[in-house]
Design an enzyme around this catalytic site. Structure first.
Site, PDB file in Angstrom:
ATOM      1  N   ASP A 525      31.317  42.857  40.456  1.00 41.33           N
ATOM      2  CA  ASP A 525      31.949  42.187  39.389  1.00 41.33           C
ATOM      3  C   ASP A 525      31.989  40.678  40.239  1.00 41.33           C
ATOM      4  OD1 ASP A 525      33.341  40.881  37.473  1.00 41.33           O
ATOM      5  OD2 ASP A 525      35.227  41.379  38.741  1.00 41.33           O
ATOM      6  N   THR A 527      34.607  37.940  39.977  1.00 43.28           N
ATOM      7  CA  THR A 527      35.971  37.325  40.473  1.00 43.28           C
ATOM      8  C   THR A 527      36.749  38.744  41.131  1.00 43.28           C
ATOM      9  OG1 THR A 527      35.926  36.103  38.513  1.00 43.28           O
ATOM     10  CG2 THR A 527      37.940  36.452  39.573  1.00 43.28           C
ATOM     11  N   ASP A 725      37.662  45.092  40.449  1.00 41.13           N
ATOM     12  CA  ASP A 725      39.039  44.745  40.949  1.00 41.13           C
ATOM     13  C   ASP A 725      40.028  44.715  39.751  1.00 41.13           C
ATOM     14  OD1 ASP A 725      38.430  42.249  40.288  1.00 41.13           O
ATOM     15  OD2 ASP A 725      40.015  41.456  41.808  1.00 41.13           O
TER      16      ASP A 725
END
Length: 838
Positions: A525, A527, A725
C-alpha cells in the site's frame, strides 16, 4: 443409531487418532468418526450407550480428554494437567504455563510441570511478562523481615539484602535431573569397572571373590540407577505403550529393560539358559553395565538437552528483563515510587534519565532520546517530544520527562510481543507434518528391525549366537532417535521467532515463517507503508463563491467522524487554525473513496474522484488542472462537493519513508516483484512510483480491487505477500499468502496479518524474508541430520558392517550417539541467534 458428542482436549492429529481408536473399541460401537476441527465425535452404535462408558474408556486409555453431549458443559477431570483454556487463574494470567517442546499436541498447555503424554519429554515452562519477579529485601539475621525497598533492619539495624528469587521450573527440573545424573554416574562407574575387568587375563577382582558374587554386587549397585535415577524413563515407556504414543522412551525402556531383566533372570535361574549364554565360570553373561551405562548416558543427554533448550528461548528471557518493576507516579504534585502493578490508565509518571519506561503512553511534558533497540532492532535512539508515544521496556536517554499511561499490564507492546513470541514458538510449521508422519511409523519399524536383527544373528551369526543376537538387537533399539527428528522443526522455529522479535519482526505463527521463504511478489500500500503515515495539510483551494474558511468548516465537520489518517490530518490542521468544528448529520464513510454527510441542508461529499462520481458531482476543467499539478508531485488531493458541485480540494502531503527505496531495491535483488496498489489517483501514484523506481503500480484501487488483484496473481501461480497498515488493507492482508502489517497501523490490519513490523517500515520485510530463509535452511539441515543419522546408525547397530569389516556397535556407544543426536539438533538451531537479518 448415530449420535454426536463434543470432545474436549483434542489439539492435534495424534489426539484425533487416539480418541478414535479408543472409542471404536467400546463395546456396542459400530463406527467412530472424529472431527478434529469441530471437536466432535460422531458415534454409530447398536443401542444407546451411557456417556459414562465413553468417559471411562477415554480415562483408561490415558490423555486429558473428556466427552459430553452437544450443548452441555464438559465435566473437566480434576488433574494436574489442564489446558490453558480451562478455568485456572494462574494459567489465564500467564503464570505456570507449560508446553511440550516438540508440540506433540499443538498449542495445548498445562498448568503444572510433568511429562508430555505423547512423546514423554519434560514439559517446558512458557516465559511470560507476568512472571517477572519483584525484588524484595530481608535481614540476614531476621529472615521474617521482608521489605520492598533496601534499608536497615527494624530489629537489629543491619543492612537488608536482596532475597534470592526462586528458581524457575526450568532450572528446578534441570538441577533435579543433574543430581540424578551424578547419582547414576556414581553407581554406574563401579558396575562398569567390574564388568570391564572380565577382559583381564588374571582378573584381580576374582581373587577377592568369585564372578557369581560380583554379579550380585553389580545387581545391588544397579538398583539405585534403575529404580531411582532413571526410573522416569521406564514410566514414560510404559505410558507410551499404554496410550500407543510410541516414542524415544519406548525404545530406551525396551532396550535397557531387556538387558537388565535378562541379567537378573540369568543370575537367579542360570540353568534355564544354554551354554552359549554362559561364561567360563559357568555363570550367565550379565549386562548390568550395558543397562546402567545406557540409562546414565541417556540421562546425560537429557541434562545436556535441558541446558541447551533453555537457550532457545533466550530472546523471550531478554525481553522479560526489559520489564521494569517500579515506576515514579505523580500524586498531588509529588513523586511516589509504586509497583508496576499499581499503575492505572491516565496516571502521570516521571521517567528519569537512564530509566526504563514502565508502560506504554504519551509524553505530556519534556523530551528525550529513547533507545528502542530491543523492540525495533534499530540501535540509533529516537528523539521523542510532547505528544509522541513511548513503549514499555525501552530506555530513556539523558533527559527527564512526564508521560501519561495509556496501556498497562498485558496491554503494553512489550507484553504483546512476549505473548506473540510464545504463541508463535508453540505453533507448527507445515514442514513439520513430514517429520510427524515419519515419526508415526518410526518406533514400530525400529522395533521390527530389532526383532529381525535378533533372528538373522541367530540364523547366520557366529558363536555365541544368542549373545551376539541379543546385544545387536538392543543396540538397534538404543541408537534409534525419533527425538532428534521431532525436535528438528520446533527448535529452529523457537529460536527464529525469538530472533525476529529482537529485530522488530513479530511472527504470529510458524506457518508464516515458512511461507515467507517462498514469496515472489510483494504488494504494498502507499499511505503508511511506503510513506510515513503522518500526513499533513499543505493547502486548501477553493473555487467559485466558496471561501477557504467555508471549505475548512465543511471539511473538518466531515472528517471529524472519520478514522482515516488523511481525515485526522485535516482535523488537526483545522484545530491549529482555530476553526470550530461543526456537527454533521447522516455521516457515511465509503471505504476507499471518502465520506459524505449533511450540513445546514447541504449535501457534502469529500474524497477522491470516485467519491465525486458516486456523489454525482462534476469537476470543472480548471479545478482538475489545478489538482493535477499537486498530484504530479506525489501529493494527495481530496475534492469537496456541495450539493453535487465540486467547489475545491485539500492538498495533503505524506513523506516517503527514508527506508522505502533501499528496502525495495533489496527485495527486487532477491527476485521479488514489488507492486504498489493504492487508492490514490494515477498522477500521485505515478509520482511516488517514479521516486522509488517502482515499475509496477496501480492507482484508484478499492479494497476489493486489491483483494481481486492478489487472487489474480495467485491464480497465475504467484506466492503473494501483502504489506499494509489500514482498515481498507485488511481484506487483502487476509487474502495474501503472507499478510504483513505495519506496527504503526490499525489493530484491524495487525489482526489480519501473519507478520507485524514493529517499526513499520519496509526494511522489516527484508529482515522477515532473510529470517525465513535462514530458519527454513536450518530446519532442513536438522531434518537431514536426523534422517541420515538414523538411516546410517540403525543398520550399523544391526551389524551390517560385521561381515565385511568385523565391526559391531556396542549398545553403550549407541546410547552415547543417541543422546548427542538431539543435542546436536538443538545446537544447530541455536546458530540462528547469531544470524544477521540486515
Amino acid at each position: 443409531m448415530t449420535k454426536t458428542y463434543h470432545i474436549h482436549g483434542m489439539s492435534c492429529k495424534g489426539c484425533q487418532n487416539h480418541v478414535q481408536q479408543t472409542l471404536s473399541k467400546v463395546s456396542g460401537v459400530i463406527q467412530a468418526d472424529i472431527d478434529l476441527s469441530n471437536a466432535q465425535a460422531i458415534l454409530e452404535t447398536e443401542k444407546p450407550i451411557k456417556i459414562g462408558v465413553y468417559q471411562a474408556a477415554l480415562a483408561e486409555a490415558g490423555g486429558d480428554y473428556t466427552i459430553h453431549e452437544q450443548g452441555k458443559a464438559p465435566k473437566i477431570k480434576k488433574d494436574s494437567k489442564k489446558t490453558k483454556s480451562e478455568t485456572n487463574p494462574k494459567a489465564a494470567a500467564g503464570e505456570g504455563v507449560y508446553y511440550c517442546p516438540m508440540h506433540c499436541e499443538g498449542d495445548k498447555t498445562y498448568d503444572k510441570p510433568g511429562d508430555c503424554p505423547v512423546c514423554g519429554m519434560d514439559l517446558v515452562q512458557e516465559k511470560t511478562a507476568g512472571a517477572t519477579a519483584h525484588t524484595t529485601y530481608t535481614c540476614p539475621m531476621h529472615p521474617e523481615i521482608n521489605e520492598d525497598e533496601p534499608g536497615s533492619c527494624s530489629i537489629c539495624g543491619m543492612d537488608l539484602v536482596p532475597v534470592e528469587p526462586d528458581l524457575s521450573a526450568e532450572e528446578k527440573s534441570y538441577k533435579k535431573m543433574l543430581n540424578k545424573f551424578w547419582i547414576a554416574l556414581g553407581f554406574t562407574l563401579p558396575i562398569f569397572i567390574i564388568a570391564m575387568s572380565e577382559m583381564l587375563n588374571d582378573n584381580p577382582l576374582y581373587k577377592l571373590m568369585a564372578q557369581e558374587y560380583w554379579n550380585w554386587v553389580q545387581f545391588i549397585l544397579s538398583l539405585p540407577v534403575v529404580f531411582y535415577a532413571t526410573w522416569m524413563f521406564f514410566e514414560r515407556a510404559w505410558r507410551s505403550v499404554k496410550t500407543w504414543n510410541l516414542n524415544m522412551f519406548t525404545l530406551i525402556g525396551i532396550g535397557a529393560g531387556v538387558a537388565w531383566l535378562f541379567s537378573v533372570f540369568g543370575m537367579l535361574i542360570p540353568d534355564f539358559f544354554p551354554q552359549q549364554f554362559k561364561t567360563a565360570s559357568d555363570t550367565v553373561h550379565v549386562y548390568y553395565e550395558a543397562a546402567t551405562v545406557i540409562l546414565t548416558l541417556v540421562l546425560m543427554g537429557q541434562v545436556l538437552e535441558a541446558r541447551a533448550h533453555s537457550k532457545t528461548n533466550s530472546a523471550v528471557k531478554e525481553l522479560l528483563k526489559l520489564a521494569p518493576n517500579k515506576a515514579l507516579k505523580i500524586v498531588n504534585g509529588n513523586e511516589q515510587q509504586v509497583s508496576i502493578d499499581e499503575i492505572e490508565k491516565n496516571d502521570i509518571l516521571r521517567v528519569k534519565p537512564g530509566d526504563r519506561i514502565p508502560v506504554d503512553g504519551i509524553i505530556t511534558e519534556g523530551e528525550s532520546a529513547i533507545d528502542e533497540s530491543m523492540i525495533t532492532g534499530e540501535p540509533i535512539p529516537v528523539n521523542k517530544n510532547e505528544g509522541d508515544t513511548v513503549s514499555s521496556g525501552t530506555i530513556n536517554g539523558k533527559q527527564s520527562f512526564l508521560m501519561k499511561a495509556e496501556k498497562v499490564g498485558g496491554e503494553t507492546l512489550l507484553s504483546q510481543i512476549i505473548e506473540m513470541v510464545n504463541k508463535a514458538s508453540r505453533s507448527q510449521a507445515p514442514i513439520q507434518k513430514l517429520a510427524d508422519k515419519i515419526s508415526g511409523y518410526f518406533v514400530p519399524v525400529v522395533v521390527g528391525i530389532s526383532i529381525l536383527t535378533f533372528i538373522l544373528w541367530v540364523i547366520f551369526g557366529p558363536e555365541p549366537i544368542y549373545v551376539y543376537a541379543l546385544v545387536n538387537a538392543i543396540a538397534v533399539l538404543i541408537i534409534a532417535c525419533p527425538c532428534a527428528l521431532g525436535l528438528a522443526t520446533p527448535m529452529s522455529v523457537m529460536v527464529g521467532v525469538g530472533k525476529g522479535a529482537q529485530n522488530g519482526v513479530l511472527i504470529k505463527n510458524a506457518e508464516a515463517l515458512e511461507k515467507m521463504d517462498k514469496i515472489n511478489v510483494l504488494i504494498v500500500d502507499k499511505t503508511g507503508t511506503l510513506t510515513e503515515g503522518k500526513p499533513s495539510v499543505e493547502a486548501i483551494h477553493s473555487y467559485g463563491d466558496f471561501t477557504e474558511e467555508a471549505l475548512l468548516e465543511y471539511i473538518s465537520a466531515l472528517n471529524n467522524l472519520s478514522e482515516h489518517p488523511l481525515a485526522e490530518a485535516t482535523v488537526r490542521y483545522v484545530q491549529e487554525q482555530g476553526v470550530t468544528i461543526s456537527k454533521i448529520e447522516n455521516f457515511n464513510s465509503v471505504t476507499g473513496k471518502g465520506v459524505t454527510g449533511n450540513f445546514e441542508n447541504k449535501k457534502l461529499a469529500l474524497g477522491n474522484e470516485k467519491m465525486m462520481e458516486e456523489a454525482g458531482a462534476s469537476i470543472t476543467d480548471e479545478l482538475r488542472a489545478a489538482s493535477i499539478k499537486h498530484q504530479e508531485q506525489g501529493k494527495t488531493v481530496s475534492f469537496l462537493s456541495v450539493n453535487k458541485e465540486a467547489v475545491g480540494f485539500v492538498v495533503i502531503t505524506d513523506k516517503i519513508k527514508k527506508s522505502s527505496k533501499k528496502a525495495i531495491q533489496a527485495l527486487q535483488a532477491k527476485d521479488i516483484a514489488v507492486i504498489m496498489l493504492t487508492g490514490d489517483n494515477q498522477n500521485t501514484a505515478k509520482a511516488v512510483a517514479n521516486s522509488l523506481n517502482l515499475i509496477d503500480y496501480k492507482a484508484g484501487m478499492l479494497p476489493e480491487d486489491k483483494q481481486d488483484e492478489i487472487v489474480r496473481l495467485q491464480n497465475e501461480g504467484k506466492f503473494v505477500a501483502m504489506a499494509g497498515d489500514g482498515i481498507n488493507d485488511a481484506p487483502a492482508l487476509a487474502q495474501s499468502n503472507v499478510g504483513i502489517a505495519m506496527g504503526t497501523g490499525t489493530d484491524v490490519a495487525i489482526e489480519s496479518a501473519a507478520i507485524t513490523l514493529v517499526q513499520g517500515d519496509l526494511h522489516g520485510i527484508v529482515k522477515a524474508h532473510n529470517l525465513s530463509v535462514a530458519v527454513m535452511r536450518n530446519i532442513k539441515q536438522n531434518l537431514f541430520f536426523a534422517l541420515i543419522y538414523n538411516s546410517i546408525g540403525v543398520p550399523i547397530a544391526a551389524g551390517v558392517l560385521y561381515p565385511f569389516f568385523g565391526i559391531l556397535l556396542s549398545p553403550m556407544i549407541a546410547a552415547l550417539a543417541m543422546s548427542f543426536s538431539s543435542v546436536s539438533v538443538i545446537a544447530n538451531a541455536l546458530r540462528l541467534r547469531n544470524k544477521s537479518l540486515d
